[in-house]
Design an enzyme around this catalytic site. Structure first.
Site, PDB file in Angstrom:
ATOM      1  N   ARG A  88      -3.929   0.583  -4.426  1.00 18.71           N
ATOM      2  CA  ARG A  88      -2.770   0.730  -3.523  1.00 18.71           C
ATOM      3  C   ARG A  88      -3.165   1.490  -2.247  1.00 18.71           C
ATOM      4  O   ARG A  88      -2.336   2.145  -1.619  1.00 18.71           O
ATOM      5  CB  ARG A  88      -1.629   1.478  -4.229  1.00 18.71           C
ATOM      6  CG  ARG A  88      -1.178   0.870  -5.550  1.00 18.71           C
ATOM      7  CD  ARG A  88      -0.099  -0.159  -5.432  1.00 18.71           C
ATOM      8  NE  ARG A  88       1.040   0.249  -4.625  1.00 18.71           N
ATOM      9  CZ  ARG A  88       1.936  -0.611  -4.152  1.00 18.71           C
ATOM     10  NH1 ARG A  88       1.810  -1.904  -4.398  1.00 18.71           N
ATOM     11  NH2 ARG A  88       2.950  -0.195  -3.424  1.00 18.71           N
ATOM     12  N   TYR A 137       0.819  -1.227   0.000  1.00 19.62           N
ATOM     13  CA  TYR A 137       0.000   0.000   0.000  1.00 19.62           C
ATOM     14  C   TYR A 137       0.848   1.270   0.000  1.00 19.62           C
ATOM     15  O   TYR A 137       1.840   1.372   0.725  1.00 19.62           O
ATOM     16  CB  TYR A 137      -0.940   0.010   1.221  1.00 19.62           C
ATOM     17  CG  TYR A 137      -1.845  -1.172   1.224  1.00 19.62           C
ATOM     18  CD1 TYR A 137      -2.928  -1.239   0.355  1.00 19.62           C
ATOM     19  CD2 TYR A 137      -1.578  -2.277   2.036  1.00 19.62           C
ATOM     20  CE1 TYR A 137      -3.731  -2.362   0.300  1.00 19.62           C
ATOM     21  CE2 TYR A 137      -2.376  -3.407   1.990  1.00 19.62           C
ATOM     22  CZ  TYR A 137      -3.439  -3.445   1.119  1.00 19.62           C
ATOM     23  OH  TYR A 137      -4.229  -4.556   1.061  1.00 19.62           O
ATOM     24  N   ASP A 138       0.408   2.236  -0.814  1.00 19.02           N
ATOM     25  CA  ASP A 138       1.058   3.555  -0.848  1.00 19.02           C
ATOM     26  C   ASP A 138       0.252   4.573  -0.047  1.00 19.02           C
ATOM     27  O   ASP A 138       0.785   5.583   0.401  1.00 19.02           O
ATOM     28  CB  ASP A 138       1.118   4.088  -2.285  1.00 19.02           C
ATOM     29  CG  ASP A 138       1.920   3.173  -3.177  1.00 19.02           C
ATOM     30  OD1 ASP A 138       2.890   2.582  -2.680  1.00 19.02           O
ATOM     31  OD2 ASP A 138       1.552   3.038  -4.367  1.00 19.02           O
ATOM     32  N   ASN A 139      -1.059   4.332   0.052  1.00 18.96           N
ATOM     33  CA  ASN A 139      -1.962   5.326   0.645  1.00 18.96           C
ATOM     34  C   ASN A 139      -2.750   4.703   1.791  1.00 18.96           C
ATOM     35  O   ASN A 139      -3.242   3.582   1.662  1.00 18.96           O
ATOM     36  CB  ASN A 139      -2.960   5.831  -0.407  1.00 18.96           C
ATOM     37  CG  ASN A 139      -2.279   6.085  -1.728  1.00 18.96           C
ATOM     38  OD1 ASN A 139      -1.318   6.844  -1.803  1.00 18.96           O
ATOM     39  ND2 ASN A 139      -2.744   5.424  -2.783  1.00 18.96           N
TER      40      ASN A 139
END
Ligand code: DEZ
Ligand code: MG
Length: 319
Positions: A247, A23-25
């Site tokens: 993401r 995950y980016d967010n």
């Protein structure tokens, strides 16, 4: 229909690092995840600082409509968070005002009746609406049938109901007049469907959904829920920050709002919900759900992809 597996328990460094990879967010619920009213949940600040240092993006999504984005900025600051700007805070008082504009096309300068706290009033003023009711001191008076605020103001174009600790008969009775007015045709917006929320000292307290549903019942009218798990709410947040849905992870403490929000919104390609146990959901609630999901309204959409003791634990495992 997505068939959901049992959640992965995030209990060691490898699990925590896998989450970071995936995950980016991060979307963080507030009550029960970040704080319990005015008390910060241990380790949360460190976790968020760690995620930030790794270039992760995050926003806060709360069904609590009592404070405006501006007031939340001040609360974050007072609890030691640095640089949390209002564009990263999404309370449902803000979502309610967006619905006035985008769903009902209600023009600025219109009057809007409020049953709720100052957060709703402040967000309304910011968009040029005129809040009425709400924190008006005259509504603190005992009920009297000749009370001036029981006479409907014909200029009121919509009603917003949210959480408040100032729920009294005058507020209920005056709000009812607007919900019944013009053959029940004035838009009725509810800030959330939460039955209760975790307060300090281990207390479970009545939340906004109890206020909204009280009015729903007495007026015998449906309302538009602008809070989690609304897909419109989620899509607006993702679009605002250009977050890639696949993401993004929703972190929350409530199954029928936060976890459903992440699952119905197909975050993380269908596995983008993380339950923390520092709020309203206890391990036994999760076990009950997993043993018979179809017994619950929402069924498998309530099952989180991951579960962790607390948001603080995530930081501890990573550092
Ligand atoms: O109305 C309330 O009081 C809220 O529903 C409650 O505080 C939940 O807020 P959240 O967990 O979404 O921050
Ligand atoms: Mg919560």
């Amino acid at each position: 229909m997505t068939v959901r597996k049992n959640p992965v328990l995030v209990s060691d460094k490898a699990h925590a690092e896998a989450l970071l990879e995936k995950y980016d967010n991060f979307l963080f619920d507030c009550d029960g995840v970040i704080w319990l009213d005015e008390k910060l949940i241990p380790g949360v600040l460190k976790t968020i600082e760690y995620l930030e240092s790794k270039g992760k993006k995050f926003a806060f999504v709360t069904n609590n409509s009592s404070k405006s984005r501006e007031a939340y900025v001040a609360k974050f600051l007072s609890l030691g968070f640095k640089g949390i700007t209002r564009d990263r805070i999404f309370p449902t008082c803000f979502a309610a005002v967006q619905a006035l504009q985008n769903v009902y096309n209600i023009q600025p300068n219109s009057k809007v009746w409020v049953l709720g706290d100052s957060g709703i009033e402040e967000e309304l003023r910011e968009e040029g609406y005129i809040p009425v009711g709400g924190t008006d001191k005259r509504l603190d008076q005992p009920f009297h049938p000749d009370h001036e605020l029981l006479v409907v103001d014909p200029e009121v174009a919509a009603v917003i109901v949210g959480s408040t600790k100032e729920f009294n008969y005058m507020r209920i009775a005056s709000t009812l007049q607007y919900l019944l007015y013009k053959n029940k045709s004035i838009p009725f917006i509810g800030a959330n469907i939460d039955r209760s929320y975790p307060g300090p000292n281990g207390l479970i307290l009545p939340a906004g959904g109890s206020v909204v549903n009280y009015m729903h019942y007495t007026a015998d009218r449906e309302f538009l829920n602008v809070g989690k798990p609304s897909k419109v709410f989620l899509d607006g947040i993702l679009a605002t920050h250009n977050y890639d849905r696949s993401r993004t992870l929703m972190v929350g403490d409530t199954l029928y709002t936060d976890i459903k929000f992440g699952n119905d919104g197909e975050l993380g390609n269908g596995s983008g919900s993380l339950l923390v146990l520092t709020g309203g959901t206890k391990p036994n609630d999760l076990h009950q759900l997993l043993s018979n999901p179809h017994h619950y309204e929402g069924g498998e959409s309530l099952i989180p992809s991951y579960v962790i003791e607390s948001l603080g634990t995530l930081g501890e495992l990573l550092s």
